[in-house]
Scaffold this active site. Structure first.
Site, mmCIF file in Angstrom:
data_model
loop_
_atom_site.group_PDB
_atom_site.id
_atom_site.type_symbol
_atom_site.label_atom_id
_atom_site.label_comp_id
_atom_site.label_asym_id
_atom_site.label_seq_id
_atom_site.Cartn_x
_atom_site.Cartn_y
_atom_site.Cartn_z
ATOM 1 N N ASN A 6 -6.527 0.836 -0.023
ATOM 2 C CA ASN A 6 -5.969 1.133 -1.349
ATOM 3 C C ASN A 6 -6.714 0.379 -2.447
ATOM 4 O O ASN A 6 -6.228 0.231 -3.563
ATOM 5 C CB ASN A 6 -4.487 0.801 -1.430
ATOM 6 C CG ASN A 6 -3.584 2.021 -1.397
ATOM 7 O OD1 ASN A 6 -2.369 1.887 -1.349
ATOM 8 N ND2 ASN A 6 -4.137 3.205 -1.414
ATOM 9 N N THR B 10 0.823 -1.203 0.000
ATOM 10 C CA THR B 10 0.000 0.000 0.000
ATOM 11 C C THR B 10 0.861 1.259 0.000
ATOM 12 O O THR B 10 2.082 1.207 0.182
ATOM 13 C CB THR B 10 -0.919 0.041 1.230
ATOM 14 O OG1 THR B 10 -0.129 0.254 2.410
ATOM 15 C CG2 THR B 10 -1.704 -1.259 1.373
ATOM 16 N N CYS B 11 0.198 2.401 -0.131
ATOM 17 C CA CYS B 11 0.896 3.687 -0.138
ATOM 18 C C CYS B 11 1.089 4.253 1.261
ATOM 19 O O CYS B 11 1.537 5.403 1.398
ATOM 20 C CB CYS B 11 0.115 4.689 -0.988
ATOM 21 S SG CYS B 11 0.105 4.292 -2.738
ATOM 22 N N ASP B 12 0.763 3.495 2.293
ATOM 23 C CA ASP B 12 0.882 3.958 3.670
ATOM 24 C C ASP B 12 2.236 3.557 4.244
ATOM 25 O O ASP B 12 2.651 2.394 4.139
ATOM 26 C CB ASP B 12 -0.240 3.353 4.517
ATOM 27 C CG ASP B 12 -0.431 4.077 5.834
ATOM 28 O OD1 ASP B 12 0.583 4.527 6.413
ATOM 29 O OD2 ASP B 12 -1.579 4.184 6.287
#
Length: 397
Positions: A374, A335-337
Site C-alpha cells: 500500500n 492496509t486495505c487488505d
C-alpha cells in the site's frame, strides 16, 4: 503526567519491559515506531556467553538485519552467520571481518559463493550431493560444514524441513566430498526455532558425536567444528526457562563430545526482547456487534512475524483502560487488505482513538519481514541506550 501501560495477553512473569522514555519518543517521532534497546542486546549476548562459555555465537543476521544491531554485537566480540550476498555487503560496509563469519545457506547460487570468497569468507554449509558438485570448482578455497537434519514437530519453525541431510546420508556425502577433493571440517544442525526442550539439542549432539567418530575412523575428513545452530527460547506471551538453566544439559553434552570448536547461530535470543513496537489507534468501527480498532501498524509491517514466524507478541494498552469491562474485539492493521488483522476476538476494554498499543518482543523476524505494501513506509527504528551515536532509522539491510 506519564501514562502507564499493562500487558493484556501475557502471563505474569513475562520479562518484557516498556521503556520509560516512551511518551517522549512518540512525541518526537510519531507512530508507528520501533524502539531498539542496545543494552538489552548486550545483556542477552552476555547471558548466552555465560550459559555456553565454550561456544562461539555467530549472530544470525537474518533475524534483524539492522546496522546498529550488528555494530553493537561486533563491539561485544560476536561473530556472524550470513546467508546471502546482501548480508555480506552489509557486514562488509560495517567493517566486519570475513574471518568472523560463516556462510550458512546450504543451497547457494554460484555468484553467492564467488562473492563470499572474494570477500574472504571460506566457511560454507552444504547438505546435498548437487551442492557438492557445485562447490567442487572451489575445492582449494572452501571449507564445509555438513548440515544434519533433526526434524522437530514441537519447534515454532521446523528448520529441518527444508534443509539438512538425514543421518544415513551423512557418511556417503562425506565420502563424495573427499572424492571431489573438498574439505569437510565439521558438522552442523538446527533443531528448530523457539525450542523449549533442551533435550532436542542433547539428542542432536549425541548423534553428531557418532557420525563424527565414524568419519574419523574412516578417515573421511579432518573434523574440527560442531555448529549447534540457534533456537534458544525467549519470553513472548509466556515465560520460558532462563538461558543458564536451559543450557545446562547442552553444556553437559558438549563436555562429552570429542575435542572440537563449538559454534552457534543465535538470532532470536539476542534481539527479540530488545525491540518494542508502538502503534496508535487511528480509527474505530462497530462491525457485527464487535468493536474494531484500526492501528497504523499491521501484518504487512512489523506484525508480519505472526504470519512468517508464528509469533504471538505481548500487547500492552493504557492501564487506566483496564478498569473498564472487556469484550471480544478486533485489532486491524492500516492496509486495505482484509488479511491485515492483528488479533480477532481479543478481549479488550473500550479503547479510544489516539490510544497507544505496545507490542513487546518485536526484535526478531518482524521488521526483517516487513513490506511497504500500500506504499506504506517501513516502520522507523529509534535506538536507545547506546554508548555512541548510531543511525536512528533502519533503512538499510
Amino acid at each position: 503526567m506519564s501514562v502507564h501501560y499493562q500487558y493484556i495477553n501475557a502471563e505474569q512473569g513475562t520479562k518484557t519491559t516498556i521503556p520509560d522514555s516512551l511518551e517522549r519518543l512518540v512525541k518526537r517521532h510519531g507512530t508507528p515506531l520501533l524502539i531498539f534497546d542496545a543494552d538489552v542486546v548486550r545483556q542477552q549476548y552476555c547471558a548466552l556467553i555465560n550459559a555456553l562459555p565454550e561456544v562461539t555465537p555467530h549472530y544470525a543476521v537474518k533475524a534483524l538485519p539492522f546496522s546498529p544491531a550488528l555494530k553493537i554485537l561486533h563491539g561485544e566480540g560476536a561473530s556472524f552467520d550470513i546467508a546471502s550476498s546482501g548480508e555480506i555487503s552489509m557486514a562488509e560496509r560495517l567493517g566486519i571481518s570475513a574471518k568472523q563469519c560463516i556462510h550458512t545457506h546450504p543451497v547457494k547460487k554460484t555468484e553467492e559463493v564467488e562473492k563470499a570468497l572474494a570477500w574472504g569468507c571460506r566457511q560454507f554449509v552444504f547438505d546435498n550431493s548437487h551442492e557438492l558438485t557445485k562447490l567442487a570448482h572451489y575445492k582449494n578455497s572452501v571449507k564445509l560444514l555438513l548440515r544434519i537434519s533433526f526434524p522437530n514437530p514441537y519447534a515454532r519453525v521446523n528448520l529441518s524441513y527444508k534443509f539438512g541431510c538425514t543421518v544415513e546420508e551423512a557418511l556417503p556425502l562425506m565420502e563424495q566430498a573427499k572424492a571431489l577433493g573438498l574439505n569437510v571440517n565439521g558438522l552442523s544442525f538446527h533443531v528448530g526455532s523457539q525450542i523449549t526442550d533442551p533435550e532436542r539439542y542433547v539428542s542432536a549432539i549425541k548423534t553428531c558425536k557418532k557420525i563424527w567418530e565414524q568419519a574419523k575412523t574412516l578417515k573421511l575428513a579432518p573434523l574440527e567444528i560442531l555448529d549447534i545452530g540457534g533456537g534458544f527460547p525467549v519470553d513472548y506471551t509466556a515465560p520460558v526457562a532462563g538461558i543458564n538453566d536451559f543450557c545446562a544439559q547442552i553444556r553437559a553434552a558438549l563436555h562429552s563430545f570429542p575435542q572440537a570448536q563449538f559454534i552457534s547461530e543465535p538470532g532470536r535470543f539476542l534481539v527479540a526482547s530488545a525491540m518494542h513496537s508502538i502503534s496508535t489507534v487511528v480509527g474505530i468501527a462497530q462491525r457485527e456487534g464487535r468493536p474494531w480498532y484500526y492501528l497504523d501498524e499491521g501484518l504487512y509491517g512489523c506484525f508480519s512475524g505472526q504470519l512468517f514466524d508464528k509469533a504471538e507478541y505481548p500487547l500492552a494498552i493504557p492501564a487506566k483502560r483496564l478498569l473498564q469491562p472487556k469484550e471480544p474485539s478486533v485489532l486491524a492493521g492500516p492496509t486495505c487488505d482484509s488479511i491485515d488483522i492483528i488479533r480477532d476476538g481479543i478481549e479488550l476494554p473500550q479503547l479510544r482513538e489516539g490510544d497507544l498499543i505496545i507490542a513487546g518482543g518485536m526484535g526478531a523476524y518482524s521488521w526483517a519481514h516487513a513490506t511497504e505494501f500500500n506504499h506504506i513506509p517501513r516502520t522507523q527504528i529509534v535506538v536507545i541506550n547506546d554508548i555512541e551515536p548510531l543511525p536512528s532509522t533502519g533503512t538499510e539491510y
